[in-house]
Design an enzyme around this catalytic site. Structure first.
Site: not given
Lengths: 226, 77
Positions: A196, A198, A87
């Site tokens: 994302h 994560e 991002c």
């Protein structure tokens, strides 16, 4: 001894803690790196997390590019250090010219935050080698300026060289050219993507654990290299 | 101290969602007759007398503009 993966915190970074957790869940050691550090503390790879570094002033990632730690990251990345930009981290990598193209305001002019399907289009990078070719992932996307753009020649070259790493499936959330969600550099060691991974490393806290593969990929790469 | 102005605009081929939003708002406000809107940025730099235009151009291409998606023009004096 396991691999040391650095996670950079800029003023305004949001997802550095989730990135560190993802690194630990994958079995590596998470090493915090501060934007003012002029040293990479012997890390074997670097994650540039999401957020709004330096308030996204001027352009997303434009100020972060000149942080002391980024000068080290850029030079180490040119020497082959694996770097993943997520991002805002992807925006920083584009502004740093480690990756081609740029990210502009979403075509529909709205911040988008949703679980997004992606396809892994290249498994030849250290960040995607754990996936099967064409694997479909469901991971969160959340951005206001995530529209990937580049001139036609660059886009054609990226496609021809297999450097489109991720593509949006079942709906393009931000108007990205050719549904591109992530790209890599010439050698594949530097990867950037808007969604994302994560946030999708544990079904308890995310829509899936589909993102964990990026962190286990780089760990196997580093252990294989060592 | 002399003032230098740098205008930064998205390249014509890059979609400008902010310009589109303004274009969409104008008829709703009763302003007809605008065919297109592009939004850019203006930077005003107060510089020392010895500053060269070449250095201003380097400042613009290094930081003020992203040459991948933007063009800039420098106005001096």
């Amino acid at each position: 001894m396991t691999a040391r993966i650095g996670i950079v915190t800029f003023p305004g970074s949001l997802d550095d803690r989730d990135a560190a957790r993802a690194v630990r869940l994958a079995g590596a050691q998470a090493v915090p790196l501060w934007h003012g550090d002029a040293d990479l503390h012997r890390v074997d790879a670097v994650v540039l997390p999401g957020g709004f570094s330096y308030g996204d002033y001027l352009r997303c990632g434009a100020i972060a590019r000149f942080a002391p730690v980024m000068e080290r990251v850029v030079s180490a990345a040119r020497g082959g250090l694996p770097v993943l930009g997520i991002c805002n981290g992807f925006q920083v990598l584009c502004e740093s010219h480690l990756l081609p193209g740029a990210l502009i305001r979403n075509a529909q002019r709205r911040f988008v935050c949703r679980d997004q399907w992606l396809r892994v289009d290249s498994v030849r990078t250290p960040w995607t080698s754990a996936y099967g070719a064409g694997a479909e992932l469901r991971i969160p996307v959340k951005n206001g300026e995530g529209g990937y753009v580049a001139d036609r020649r660059t886009l054609d070259a990226l496609e021809a060289e297999g450097r489109v790493v991720f593509r949006y499936l079942r709906g393009n959330p931000n108007g990205s050219a050719r549904d591109i969600a992530g790209v890599c550099n010439e050698t594949g060691t530097v990867v950037g993507l808007m969604p994302h991974p994560e946030h999708a490393v544990d079904p308890l806290t995310g829509p899936s654990a589909d993102g964990l593969g990026m962190f286990t990929s780089v760990l196997s790469h580093l252990v294989g290299v060592a | 101290m002399p003032r230098v102005v740098v205008d930064v605009m998205l390249k014509p081929e890059i979609l400008d969602p902010q310009g589109q939003a303004i274009l969409g708002a104008l008829p709703r406000l009763g302003f007809d007759g605008v065919r297109a809107v592009r939004q850019g940025k203006r930077f005003e730099l107060d510089v020392v007398d010895e500053m060269t235009e070449q250095t201003v151009r380097r400042i613009a291409e290094t930081l003020l503009a992203n040459p991948v998606i933007e063009e800039f023009t420098v106005h001096t004096g």
